[in-house]
Scaffold this active site. Structure first.
Site, PDB file in Angstrom:
ATOM      1  N   HIS A 440       0.466  -1.591   0.157  1.00 41.15           N
ATOM      2  CA  HIS A 440       0.214   0.686   0.451  1.00 41.15           C
ATOM      3  C   HIS A 440       1.095   1.292   0.023  1.00 41.15           C
ATOM      4  O   HIS A 440       0.516   2.098  -0.873  1.00 41.15           O
ATOM      5  CB  HIS A 440      -0.801   0.188   1.153  1.00 41.15           C
ATOM      6  CG  HIS A 440      -1.413   1.513   1.634  1.00 41.15           C
ATOM      7  ND1 HIS A 440      -0.994   2.074   2.296  1.00 41.15           N
ATOM      8  CD2 HIS A 440      -3.014   1.627   1.156  1.00 41.15           C
ATOM      9  CE1 HIS A 440      -2.007   3.418   2.402  1.00 41.15           C
ATOM     10  NE2 HIS A 440      -2.472   2.562   1.363  1.00 41.15           N
ATOM     11  N   TYR A 448      -0.276   6.884  -6.713  1.00 42.05           N
ATOM     12  CA  TYR A 448      -1.280   7.569  -6.438  1.00 42.05           C
ATOM     13  C   TYR A 448      -0.890   9.269  -6.553  1.00 42.05           C
ATOM     14  O   TYR A 448      -1.159   9.835  -6.778  1.00 42.05           O
ATOM     15  CB  TYR A 448      -1.962   6.953  -4.263  1.00 42.05           C
ATOM     16  CG  TYR A 448      -3.298   8.066  -4.647  1.00 42.05           C
ATOM     17  CD1 TYR A 448      -5.036   7.697  -4.658  1.00 42.05           C
ATOM     18  CD2 TYR A 448      -3.120   9.008  -3.827  1.00 42.05           C
ATOM     19  CE1 TYR A 448      -5.719   8.606  -4.803  1.00 42.05           C
ATOM     20  CE2 TYR A 448      -4.371   9.641  -3.291  1.00 42.05           C
ATOM     21  CZ  TYR A 448      -5.329   9.318  -3.442  1.00 42.05           C
ATOM     22  OH  TYR A 448      -6.671  10.476  -2.910  1.00 42.05           O
ATOM     23  N   HIS A 474      -1.900  -9.021  -9.124  1.00 34.60           N
ATOM     24  CA  HIS A 474      -2.179  -9.813  -8.281  1.00 34.60           C
ATOM     25  C   HIS A 474      -3.029 -11.771  -9.792  1.00 34.60           C
ATOM     26  O   HIS A 474      -2.485 -12.419  -9.683  1.00 34.60           O
ATOM     27  CB  HIS A 474      -4.004  -9.978  -7.691  1.00 34.60           C
ATOM     28  CG  HIS A 474      -3.574  -9.134  -6.454  1.00 34.60           C
ATOM     29  ND1 HIS A 474      -2.720  -7.683  -6.431  1.00 34.60           N
ATOM     30  CD2 HIS A 474      -3.028  -9.695  -5.407  1.00 34.60           C
ATOM     31  CE1 HIS A 474      -2.716  -7.954  -5.175  1.00 34.60           C
ATOM     32  NE2 HIS A 474      -3.133  -8.712  -4.407  1.00 34.60           N
TER      33      HIS A 474
END
Length: 564
Positions: A440, A448, A474
Site C-alpha cells: 500500500h 497515487y 495479482h
C-alpha cells in the site's frame, strides 16, 4: 473541561430564567380580568382551569429546557474528550516504537522520529499547502507481536497450533487405516515446490542484474549530467534505458518459467520476486531522480547525488518498498526470534498442505471425469469457503508477519508495521489500506501521489489507477502460476472489490459484512480456479494455438468425446 461545562450550564440557566420571567409576565397579562384588575387566584372555576393550564405549560417548558441542557452538556463533553483522545493517540503513535521494540531500539535514532511534527506522523493528514503527506518510518512492532503479549490473544495462537497437530494426526491415522503404512512423502509440496534449483538460479540472476545494472547505470547518469540544465536528450536516453531494463526484466522470467515448466509454487516464488525487485528498482530511481534533476552547481547544501552502494544494497533486502537514505535501526539481532519466525513460516506451509490434501483436493479431483451440475458447483463453492479463507489467513501470517519480521530482525530494520488490524475493518477501503502496508505504501507513494500531482482535481483517477495496477499484478501472478488466463480475480477485484470501497460504516454489522464477502469471495476463487486447473489436466485442448490459453476449458470440456 468541567469548568467549561459549568459555564455553559450557568449561561443557559440565566437565559432560561429570563425567558421564564418573560413568559410569566405574558401569562399574567392573559389571566382573566374584571374591571381592569386581575381576579384573585382560586376565585372561580375558570381561574382553576387557567392555573392547571399554566402548570402544564410550565412543566413541558422545564422538561424541554432540561433536555436541551443535557444535549448541550453532552456535546461539550464529547468535544473535549475527542480533543484529549486525539492528542493522546498522536503522542502514543510517536512513542510506539519505544514501547514496542523495548531495549532493542537505538534511542539516538529514535529521537529524530519523535521530534517530527504531528502533521508528518503516520496519521494521514493533509499538509497546510495541500500536498499529500510522505511515508514516515519510525521504530514500532507488528500488531500481532504486541497482541501476543496478551494472554487471551496468545491462547488463540495456541488453538491454531493445536489444530495443526490434529491435522497431522488425522493424516497419519488416515494413512495407517487406508494404506496400512505411513505416507510421509508430502507429494503435494514436492510437486508445488519442484525444480527449486531452477528457481534459485533465476533468483540469483535477477538480484545480480539489479546490483550490476541498475545502480551503476544510475550512478553514471547522475554523475555525468550537467547540473541545473533542463531535461534534454541525455535525460531522455537515460529514461529509455530504464524503461527498456524494466521491460526486459518483465519478459525474461516469463520466458524462463515457460521454458523450464516450473510448477505452481515455484512459479509464484519467481513472479513474486520479480515484482518485488521491479518495485524496489522503481522506488530507488523515483526517489533519487528528483534530487538529481533539482541539483544546481552552486548548491553547497546538497548531499551526494547518488546514494552509497551500501544504502542501495540494504534497501534491496529490507521488508519495505519505499526508499529512504536512512531507516530506524535496532541495536542487535535476536537470532532466536529469527528462527522462531522461520519456524512459523514452515508450520504455515504444512498447515496449508493439510488443508489442500484433506479439504480441497478431494472436492475437485473428480472434475474432468464426470459432468458437473449446478448443484455440484454450488456445493463446491460453499465447501471451499472456510478452507480457502483459512489459507488466506495462513498466507497473511506466514508472509506479512513471520517472513517480514524475520528479515527485519536480521537486517536490524526497526519499523515493523507491515500491516494493521485489518480484521477489525468496517469498510473495504480501510481493509485495502491496512491488509498489506508494504505494498500500500508503494502504491500510495509512487502511483497515487504522482498521478494526483499530474491531475490535482481528479483524485478518483489516481485511485482507479492504483486498483487497476494492483488487480493486474495479482492476476499476472495467477496466470504464471496456473499457466492459463482465467481472470476471475481481476473481475472480482475491479468489480465488486472496487465498488465496495464506496460503502462505509462504523458498526459491528459492517465488520460482519466485510468478513462475509471475504469468505464468499475466497470460496468462489478457490472453486473456479480449481475447476479450471483440473479441466486443463484432463480435458483435451480446444485449439492448438494461443487461444487455448484464453478460452476456459472448464466451460468447453466435451465429456461425451472423452467417454467415447
Amino acid at each position: 473541561m468541567l469548568g467549561t461545562s459549568r459555564e455553559v450550564g450557568s449561561s443557559a440557566g440565566k437565559n432560561r430564567a429570563t425567558g421564564e420571567d418573560r413568559e410569566m409576565a405574558e401569562g399574567n397579562s392573559n389571566r382573566p380580568t374584571e374591571n381592569g384588575f386581575h381576579k384573585p387566584v382560586g376565585e372561580s372555576g375558570e381561574d382553576i382551569t387557567w392555573l392547571k393550564m399554566q402548570s402544564q405549560m410550565g412543566y413541558h417548558r422545564i422538561k424541554s429546557q432540561a433536555q436541551q441542557l443535557k444535549q448541550d452538556l453532552r456535546q461539550t463533553v464529547l468535544q473535549e474528550l475527542d480533543a484529549l483522545v486525539d492528542g493522546f493517540l498522536e503522542d502514543v503513535e510517536q512513542m510506539e516504537g519505544k514501547e514496542g521494540l523495548s531495549n532493542n531500539v537505538s534511542f539516538s535514532e529514535l529521537r529524530p522520529s519523535v521530534s517530527e511534527s504531528r502533521h508528518e506522523s503516520m496519521i494521514r493528514k493533509k499538509r497546510e499547502d495541500g500536498e499529500l503527506p510522505d511515508k514516515v518510518f519510525m521504530p514500532r512492532s507488528s500488531v500481532l507481536t504486541d497482541l501476543f503479549k496478551i494472554k487471551d490473544v496468545k491462547t488463540i495462537y495456541h488453538i491454531f497450533v493445536a489444530i495443526l497437530i490434529v491435522f497431522s494426526l488425522n493424516t497419519l491415522v488416515y494413512d495407517l487405516i487406508n494404506e496400512g503404512r505411513l505416507n510421509l512423502n508430502f507429494d503435494l509440496i514436492r510437486y508445488g515446490m519442484g525444480k527449486f534449483s531452477k528457481v534459485m538460479e533465476l533468483w540469483m540472476c535477477m538480484n545480480l542484474s539489479t546490483l550490476l545494472v541498475v545502480y551503476p547505470g544510475f550512478y553514471y547518469w547522475s554523475m555525468n549530467r550537467t547540473p541545473g540544465q533542463k531535461i534534454g536528450g541525455y535525460d531522455i536516453a537515460g529514461a529509455c534505458c530504464y524503461v527498456l531494463y524494466q521491460l526486459v526484466f518483465l519478459v525474461w522470467p516469463i520466458h524462463y518459467i515457460k521454458e523450464n515448466a516450473l510448477p505452481p509454487g515455484s512459479s509464484i516464488i519467481v513472479t513474486a520476486e520479480q515484482i518485488r525487485l521491479m518495485m524496489k528498482v522503481h522506488a530507488f530511481v523515483r526517489e533519487n531522480i528528483t534530487k538529481v534533476l533539482a541539483y544546481k552547481k552552486d548548491d553547497n547544501n546538497q548531499g551526494p547525488l547518488c546514494p552509497d552502494f551500501s544504502k542501495y544494497l540494504y534497501f534491496l533486502f529490507i521488508p519495505t518498498l519505499v526508499y529512504r537514505d536512512t531507516y530506524p535501526r535496532t541495536q542487535s539481532i535476536r537470532w532466536s526470534y529469527v528462527v522462531s519466525n522461520f519456524g512459523q513460516v514452515l508450520a504455515c506451509l504444512f498447515y496449508t498442505y493439510y488443508i489442500f490434501e484433506r479439504f480441497l483436493v478431494p472436492v475437485f479431483r473428480n472434475f474432468g471425469r464426470e459432468h458437473i451440475t449446478a448443484k455440484a458447483l454450488i456445493l463446491s463453492v460453499f465447501g471451499s469457503m472456510l478452507p480457502a479463507t483459512l489459507v488466506l489467513v495462513l498466507g497473511f501470517f506466514a508472509i506479512l508477519h513471520s517472513w517480514f519480521n524475520a528479515f527485519a530482525e536480521m537486517m536490524t530494520f526497526a519499523d515493523r508495521m507491515f500491516y494493521k488490524d485489518w480484521w477489525n475493518s468496517t469498510s473495504f477501503a480501510n481493509y485495502y489500506r491496512t491488509w498489506n502496508i508494504v505494498v500500500h505504501d508503494w502504491l500510495y507513494t509512487y502511483i497515487y501521489k504522482d498521478i494526483s500531482k499530474l491531475f490535482p482535481q481528479r483524485r478518483s483517477l489516481a485511485m482507479a489507477c492504483v486498483f487497476l495496477i494492483s488487480a493486474v499484478a495479482h492476476e499476472y501472478v495467477l496466470i504464471m502460476c496456473f499457466k492459463f488466463f482465467y481472470p476471475v480475480l481481476f473481475v472480482m477485484f475491479m468489480g465488486a472489490g472496487f465498488g465496495f470501497i464506496f460503502f462505509k460504516g462504523v458498526g459491528r454489522g459492517w465488520n460482519v459484512f466485510l468478513w462475509l464477502m471475504l469468505i464468499m469471495g475466497n470460496g468462489m476463487l478457490m472453486c473456479l480456479y480449481s475447476l479450471e486447473w483440473y479441466a486443463r489436466q484432463r480435458c483435451p485442448e480446444n485449439t492448438d494455438n494461443f487461444l487455448d490459453y484464453l478460452i476456459p476449458r472448464s466451460w468447453t470440456c466435451d465429456f461425451e468425446a472423452m467417454e467415447s
